[in-house]
Design a protein around this motif. Structure first.
Motif, mmCIF file in Angstrom:
data_model
loop_
_atom_site.group_PDB
_atom_site.id
_atom_site.type_symbol
_atom_site.label_atom_id
_atom_site.label_comp_id
_atom_site.label_asym_id
_atom_site.label_seq_id
_atom_site.Cartn_x
_atom_site.Cartn_y
_atom_site.Cartn_z
ATOM 1 N N THR A 327 0.821 -1.206 0.000
ATOM 2 C CA THR A 327 0.000 0.000 0.000
ATOM 3 C C THR A 327 0.856 1.258 0.000
ATOM 4 O O THR A 327 0.599 2.222 -0.726
ATOM 5 N N ILE A 328 1.901 1.266 0.834
ATOM 6 C CA ILE A 328 2.776 2.431 0.942
ATOM 7 C C ILE A 328 3.501 2.688 -0.380
ATOM 8 O O ILE A 328 3.521 3.814 -0.891
ATOM 9 N N VAL A 329 4.088 1.643 -0.938
ATOM 10 C CA VAL A 329 4.839 1.801 -2.185
ATOM 11 C C VAL A 329 3.935 2.281 -3.305
ATOM 12 O O VAL A 329 4.285 3.216 -4.037
ATOM 13 N N GLU A 330 2.780 1.678 -3.452
ATOM 14 C CA GLU A 330 1.879 2.070 -4.546
ATOM 15 C C GLU A 330 1.435 3.515 -4.423
ATOM 16 O O GLU A 330 1.388 4.249 -5.417
ATOM 17 N N ASN A 331 1.139 3.966 -3.191
ATOM 18 C CA ASN A 331 0.653 5.328 -3.007
ATOM 19 C C ASN A 331 1.756 6.372 -3.150
ATOM 20 O O ASN A 331 1.576 7.403 -3.808
ATOM 21 N N VAL A 332 2.906 6.112 -2.542
ATOM 22 C CA VAL A 332 3.996 7.088 -2.612
ATOM 23 C C VAL A 332 4.509 7.220 -4.041
ATOM 24 O O VAL A 332 4.735 8.337 -4.547
ATOM 25 N N LEU A 333 4.687 6.115 -4.732
ATOM 26 C CA LEU A 333 5.220 6.164 -6.097
ATOM 27 C C LEU A 333 4.204 6.684 -7.110
ATOM 28 O O LEU A 333 4.593 7.042 -8.236
#
Length: 335
Positions: A327-333
């Protein structure tokens, strides 16, 4: 799940780990007359698997309270009295026949694939339904060690009891112990390696954000818990993201703060989750905060760098961490 806040806050006080299971021995294979017929490959594979499993038992396990428990055979009917450990069982391909606090199966996205498993509801971790446990007749009961004394020996009259440690910030250790309980040590190591590789790969993807700060806030009814979960901040084994310089003590579980305290932290990016474990309540809290001037002054809010996380991350299980990282990677990137 109103009592969930109390469970989360008390997680840091939970400790120890234990094990116990079945009594009956593994039945011997029936003898049969010799034949020139060659059994199908699937039959041979299943036979070899059963023979391999039989060699795993019996075994002796020393549980979290130091008790030696002899496991005569692989546990098949397990009653789980520790909601934080659902993920470990599921990841190993096991499912309890009964459990406390099963409402997390509906609330946590990390457990969504298992919500329709046939699991009997036996109440809460603090007050399990003893009569129902008797009816279910499990061959093993798993309970967290810090609660064991509170059951006053009632569980031991029903089935062997394994006490387990809370394994705070140690999902690998917990998964390994469950691997021992179910005779699936290799499966446990495979899953640990897979998730650790995924975290390492994700950490590399976020290297470009080393000059930014990140915070995780658990929201409640006018409550703000600055969370320090290590899969986000650990430089070696987590995503290695930087907390604000004014963040809470990273060696702790986190702490309750005021809105002004949150504004003082003022991270570039912020992740939020419901302190009570409900995604619907999280939406309500965020809606209410839209009219809060201090909240709206946060740079993460002004820049639309605020992202919801599944509340399962508070339990710190392997599936929750995997989902949280994704979730973090998808949202930040995506910015």
């Amino acid at each position: 799940m109103k009592k969930f806040m109390g469970l989360i806050v008390s997680i840091a006080l939970l400790a120890s780990m234990s094990i116990l299971a079945g009594c009956s021995g593994t039945p011997k294979a029936n003898s049969s007359e010799s034949s020139n017929h060659t059994p199908p490959v699937t039959e041979v594979a299943n036979s070899e698997q059963k023979e391999g499993e039989a060699k795993n038992w019996p075994r002796t396990y020393v549980d979290a309270l130091g008790r030696e428990v002899v496991l005569e055979k692989k546990p098949e009917k397990v009653a789980l009295l520790f909601f934080r450990n659902f993920e470990h069982l599921f990841l190993l391909g096991e499912s309890p026949v009964a459990a406390t606090d099963i409402d997390v199966l509906d609330e946590w996205e990390s457990l969504a694939p298992y919500k329709n498993n046939e699991i009997e509801d036996i109440g809460s971790i603090a007050n399990p339904n003893i009569e129902k446990l008797l009816e279910i007749d499990p061959d093993l009961i798993i309970a967290v060690s810090s609660r064991y004394a509170n059951y006053n020996g009632q569980l031991d009259k029903i089935a062997p009891v394994i006490t387990v440690d809370s394994n705070e910030n140690n999902w690998q250790g917990a998964l390994r112990e469950y691997g021992i309980i179910f005779g699936k040590e290799e499966k446990a190591e495979e899953e640990i390696a897979r998730i650790e590789a995924f975290i390492a790969e994700s950490r590399e993807k976020l290297q470009a954000y080393n000059d930014k700060t990140f915070g995780l806030t658990m929201l409640g009814d006018k409550q703000y818990w600055a969370f320090t979960t290590q899969f986000i901040f650990n430089k070696d084994n987590g995503l290695g993201l930087n907390p604000p310089t004014s963040y809470v003590d990273m060696s702790s579980k986190g702490e309750l703060i005021s809105m002004e305290g949150l504004a003082n932290m003022n991270p570039d990016y912020m992740f939020v989750a419901d302190i009570g474990g409900s995604s619907q309540k999280l939406k309500s809290y965020l809606k209410d905060l839209e009219s809060d001037s201090v909240w709206n002054s946060l740079q993460s809010v002004k820049n639309k760098h605020i992202y919801p996380l599944d509340s399962s991350i508070a339990a710190g299980g392997p599936l929750a961490i995997e989902l949280g990282v994704k979730t973090i990677v998808e949202n930040v990137l995506s910015q």
